[in-house]
Design an enzyme around this catalytic site. Structure first.
Site, PDB file in Angstrom:
ATOM      1  N   GLU A  45      48.434  64.375  40.644  1.00  0.00           N
ATOM      2  CA  GLU A  45      49.679  64.154  39.900  1.00  0.00           C
ATOM      3  C   GLU A  45      49.406  63.522  38.533  1.00  0.00           C
ATOM      4  O   GLU A  45      48.569  62.622  38.419  1.00  0.00           O
ATOM      5  CB  GLU A  45      50.583  63.239  40.728  1.00  0.00           C
ATOM      6  CG  GLU A  45      51.881  62.819  40.058  1.00  0.00           C
ATOM      7  CD  GLU A  45      52.678  61.813  40.881  1.00  0.00           C
ATOM      8  OE1 GLU A  45      53.859  61.615  40.569  1.00  0.00           O
ATOM      9  OE2 GLU A  45      52.111  61.234  41.839  1.00  0.00           O
ATOM     10  N   LYS A 113      59.130  67.247  40.027  1.00  0.00           N
ATOM     11  CA  LYS A 113      59.314  66.204  41.038  1.00  0.00           C
ATOM     12  C   LYS A 113      60.803  65.956  41.267  1.00  0.00           C
ATOM     13  O   LYS A 113      61.574  65.785  40.313  1.00  0.00           O
ATOM     14  CB  LYS A 113      58.602  64.923  40.593  1.00  0.00           C
ATOM     15  CG  LYS A 113      58.415  63.880  41.689  1.00  0.00           C
ATOM     16  CD  LYS A 113      57.501  62.775  41.196  1.00  0.00           C
ATOM     17  CE  LYS A 113      57.166  61.754  42.257  1.00  0.00           C
ATOM     18  NZ  LYS A 113      56.217  60.726  41.757  1.00  0.00           N
ATOM     19  N   CYS A 149      53.922  64.031  45.323  1.00  0.00           N
ATOM     20  CA  CYS A 149      53.829  62.638  45.788  1.00  0.00           C
ATOM     21  C   CYS A 149      55.037  62.228  46.618  1.00  0.00           C
ATOM     22  O   CYS A 149      55.139  62.575  47.787  1.00  0.00           O
ATOM     23  CB  CYS A 149      53.612  61.708  44.584  1.00  0.00           C
ATOM     24  SG  CYS A 149      52.949  60.076  45.025  1.00  0.00           S
ATOM     25  N   SER A 175      48.960  57.871  44.063  1.00  0.00           N
ATOM     26  CA  SER A 175      49.422  56.863  45.027  1.00  0.00           C
ATOM     27  C   SER A 175      48.514  55.644  44.978  1.00  0.00           C
ATOM     28  O   SER A 175      47.357  55.716  45.400  1.00  0.00           O
ATOM     29  CB  SER A 175      49.420  57.457  46.442  1.00  0.00           C
ATOM     30  OG  SER A 175      49.877  56.515  47.387  1.00  0.00           O
ATOM     31  N   GLY A 290      34.168  30.697  33.513  1.00  0.00           N
ATOM     32  CA  GLY A 290      33.824  29.319  33.814  1.00  0.00           C
ATOM     33  C   GLY A 290      33.448  29.193  35.274  1.00  0.00           C
ATOM     34  O   GLY A 290      34.266  29.482  36.160  1.00  0.00           O
ATOM     35  N   LEU A 291      32.214  28.792  35.554  1.00  0.00           N
ATOM     36  CA  LEU A 291      31.724  28.640  36.925  1.00  0.00           C
ATOM     37  C   LEU A 291      31.737  27.156  37.253  1.00  0.00           C
ATOM     38  O   LEU A 291      30.917  26.390  36.748  1.00  0.00           O
ATOM     39  CB  LEU A 291      30.319  29.222  37.043  1.00  0.00           C
ATOM     40  CG  LEU A 291      29.755  29.404  38.446  1.00  0.00           C
ATOM     41  CD1 LEU A 291      30.590  30.394  39.248  1.00  0.00           C
ATOM     42  CD2 LEU A 291      28.304  29.897  38.377  1.00  0.00           C
ATOM     43  N   SER A 292      32.667  26.761  38.116  1.00  0.00           N
ATOM     44  CA  SER A 292      32.920  25.334  38.336  1.00  0.00           C
ATOM     45  C   SER A 292      32.132  24.734  39.490  1.00  0.00           C
ATOM     46  O   SER A 292      32.074  23.513  39.632  1.00  0.00           O
ATOM     47  CB  SER A 292      34.413  25.126  38.617  1.00  0.00           C
ATOM     48  OG  SER A 292      34.766  25.697  39.871  1.00  0.00           O
ATOM     49  N   GLY A 293      31.571  25.598  40.336  1.00  0.00           N
ATOM     50  CA  GLY A 293      30.996  25.116  41.584  1.00  0.00           C
ATOM     51  C   GLY A 293      31.951  25.259  42.745  1.00  0.00           C
ATOM     52  O   GLY A 293      31.598  24.982  43.887  1.00  0.00           O
ATOM     53  N   ASN A 373      45.314  18.006  32.058  1.00  0.00           N
ATOM     54  CA  ASN A 373      45.487  19.344  31.485  1.00  0.00           C
ATOM     55  C   ASN A 373      44.719  19.512  30.174  1.00  0.00           C
ATOM     56  O   ASN A 373      44.308  20.636  29.837  1.00  0.00           O
ATOM     57  CB  ASN A 373      46.973  19.631  31.265  1.00  0.00           C
ATOM     58  CG  ASN A 373      47.706  19.929  32.565  1.00  0.00           C
ATOM     59  OD1 ASN A 373      47.085  20.258  33.572  1.00  0.00           O
ATOM     60  ND2 ASN A 373      49.020  19.811  32.556  1.00  0.00           N
ATOM     61  N   THR A 397      40.254  32.839  37.026  1.00  0.00           N
ATOM     62  CA  THR A 397      39.805  32.785  38.423  1.00  0.00           C
ATOM     63  C   THR A 397      40.824  32.171  39.387  1.00  0.00           C
ATOM     64  O   THR A 397      40.442  31.693  40.447  1.00  0.00           O
ATOM     65  CB  THR A 397      38.491  31.979  38.515  1.00  0.00           C
ATOM     66  OG1 THR A 397      38.720  30.638  38.084  1.00  0.00           O
ATOM     67  CG2 THR A 397      37.399  32.607  37.665  1.00  0.00           C
ATOM     68  N   GLU A 402      47.478  29.653  44.034  1.00  0.00           N
ATOM     69  CA  GLU A 402      47.626  28.842  42.826  1.00  0.00           C
ATOM     70  C   GLU A 402      48.595  29.483  41.849  1.00  0.00           C
ATOM     71  O   GLU A 402      49.436  28.802  41.241  1.00  0.00           O
ATOM     72  CB  GLU A 402      46.264  28.659  42.169  1.00  0.00           C
ATOM     73  CG  GLU A 402      45.274  27.860  42.997  1.00  0.00           C
ATOM     74  CD  GLU A 402      43.873  27.832  42.397  1.00  0.00           C
ATOM     75  OE1 GLU A 402      43.046  27.036  42.876  1.00  0.00           O
ATOM     76  OE2 GLU A 402      43.601  28.613  41.467  1.00  0.00           O
TER      77      GLU A 402
END
Length: 552
Positions: A45, A113, A149, A175, A290-293, A373, A397, A402
């Site tokens: 489609e 359609k 569809c 779809s 950002g890799l925070s652990g 913040n 992330t 959250e």
């Protein structure tokens, strides 16, 4: 009269707006089908434009270009099999979602359609006119009906096509994935087969488009609902299907039947493929995050490495005085396991500068959420600066838990161009990390083995913005929070329903309040892979200003 019909299914990945590129893909599929001796090749489609095009299809120049591409495709595919391809069609000021049947250098038929979906991620009533229910078209000695569809999810269109002579139903689809949708599709199509007593081909596209992932999984059903072919989920594929006329009815020969993986693997693959396509189709090559652990940034790093290769993922640790040695060690181990680069940029100096600049205004006021913040926003600023400088797209992330309750800082940790886990609740993030540690597949570009240390999965979640901070200082335990969120968001349940399910009313009311007051943040959040039927964006559209609360 011929008693054999060969159909090539082109389960392919188009790119929205790349009309020439999509046309070239359709032509390559036609070339393949011609070489294979097929009588017809079918593309999904709206293939010529990609799907979904949303309001782009309201631009007359775009529709005219798409229709011209289809006519050019017909001319280039004149000497060989019939080609079916989806695209927009405009006539007398009315716009349709159409399926074009190309043969002998021209458009021989157009299917329009009829049922236009106007729910979850779809707005087709707003965009298109409803086409009349039509009869079948002929390809050699077989008459084929192509309900587009949504048309195949209801009895009317399929029944009318068969009553007017269709001997086979070939359903072109765009779809998109949501968890456990494949079984729903299969059940509906089996119903159409049993009701109409003809075989059915379900052809779906693959590939990511913004938040949506089209998961393929095309299949062929014989009369009685018997499965004859099953194409793989998520992969592009060209498949020849041979039908033979037996006692006056068409029967598909048995072929390969791919096995669908479990829902954890499907969700994970959606996150990987959606990011891979988002990057490829927008032109980005590399990402940073950002890799925070913590667990969320860890799983995003692994998803990114699986999608793009570890060498195209750069991780950045942005410590403050509240960052624990354990977090520093955990971030380092994740990066080492992946084989991705890890840089460290301290926010201590920038934070001191901001604190000094604001000191005259904040004098005499108690430190609190504002200062927390500021840390998050400094991290967002520093990451975006690196994104600009190095041409890497920033991944954000935040998980669905959250995002739902606003436990994220706008212009801080919400900064970024894409969020792979936006539609995954925190409790499922834990299980997904365990699944990835235990499983590896050929489509994953990161190494096999334990990528996320178990202590990252098991330790109490914390934003580390103040001493000894834990998420549960501000939120209910995640198993409780996610249970309430699933009821309020995914199921549209009432407060009374949640209480009846065993949740404390005050807790439910707090969660409900947080959901509503966080709407403005979600309006400004990055897109992310859709995994459920109630993902934030097109699935769930709430006003920012809203004073209603459920007092049940």
């Amino acid at each position: 009269m011929a008693d054999r019909f060969q159909l090539t299914l082109a389960q392919l990945n188009p790119t929205v707006g790349d009309l020439a590129g999509n046309r070239a893909k359709a032509k390559a599929a036609w070339d393949h089908a011609k070489a294979a001796g097929s009588d017809m090749v079918a593309c999904p489609e709206m293939f010529i434009t990609g799907y979904q095009v949303q309001d782009l299809v309201l631009k007359p120049a775009f529709v005219a270009d798409a229709m011209a591409q289809i006519e050019a495709l017909a001319r280039s595919c004149a000497d060989g099999p019939t080609l079916g391809v989806g695209g927009p069609y405009s006539e007398d000021g009315r716009l349709y979602n159409a399926y074009f049947i190309l043969k002998d250098g021209k458009v021989q038929a157009r299917m329009l359609k009829h049922f236009l979906p106007n729910f979850t991620v779809f707005d087709e009533v707003r965009l298109y006119n409803r086409g009349a229910i039509q009869g079948p078209y002929a390809v050699g000695d077989i008459r084929i009906g192509s309900p587009i569809c949504e048309d195949a999810w209801y009895l009317d269109v399929c029944e009318a096509m068969v009553e007017s002579g269709a001997e086979l139903l070939m359903v072109p689809n765009g779809s998109p994935y949501y968890r456990d949708k494949f079984e729903t599709r299969m059940n509906h199509m089996v119903s159409r087969v049993i009701e109409n007593d003809v075989p059915l081909v379900y052809l779906n596209m693959v590939g990511g488009q913004d938040d949506q992932m089209f998961d393929g999984g095309s299949f062929v059903l014989n009369r009685g609902g018997q499965l004859a072919h099953q194409l793989p989920l998520f992969d592009e594929a060209l498949r020849e299907v041979v039908f033979n006329r037996v006692d006056g009815a068409w029967v598909a020969e048995d072929g390969e039947k791919a096995v669908a993986p479990d829902s954890y693997e499907q969700d994970y693959r959606v996150m990987v493929e959606a990011l891979r396509d988002y990057m490829g189709k927008t032109g980005f090559k590399k990402v940073l995050l950002g890799l925070s652990g913590g667990i969320d940034s860890a799983i995003v790093a692994v998803i990114a490495a699986d999608a793009l290769g570890p060498e195209n993922v750069r991780c950045v640790m942005l410590p403050s005085e509240y960052t624990s040695d354990e977090s520093l060690d955990d971030a380092g181990e994740v990066a080492r396991n992946l084989g991705s680069k890890l840089d460290t940029v301290s926010i201590a100096g920038p934070r001191a500068a901001v604190t000094d600049a604001l000191a005259p205004l904040f004098e005499g006021l108690e430190a609190g959420l504002t200062e927390e913040n500021i840390q998050s926003r400094l991290r967002g600023l520093l990451l975006m600066a690196q994104s600009n400088k190095f041409g890497e797209m920033l991944l954000t992330t935040g998980n669905k838990s959250e995002v739902a309750v606003g436990y994220a800082t706008i212009y801080g940790d919400m900064s970024g161009g894409y969020n792979p886990i936006k539609d995954m609740y925190k409790t499922r993030v834990f299980e997904t990390c365990r699944w990835r540690n235990a499983n590896h597949r050929p489509w994953m570009m990161a190494p096999a083995g334990e990528m996320i240390p178990p202590r990252v999965i098991d330790k109490p979640p914390t934003a580390e913005l103040r001493p000894d901070q834990k998420d549960e200082d501000s939120l209910p335990p995640y198993d409780v929070l996610d249970g309430i969120l699933e009821m309020l968001i995914d199921d549209d349940a009432s407060v009374a329903d949640c209480v009846a399910a065993g949740y404390d009313r005050d807790t439910v009311k707090k969660v409900e309040h947080l959901i509503y007051i966080s709407e403005y943040k979600r309006y400004q959040s990055a897109p992310g892979a859709r995994l459920s039927m109630r993902a934030f964006w097109l699935d769930r559209r709430y006003p920012i200003v809203n004073r209603w609360r459920d007092e049940s």
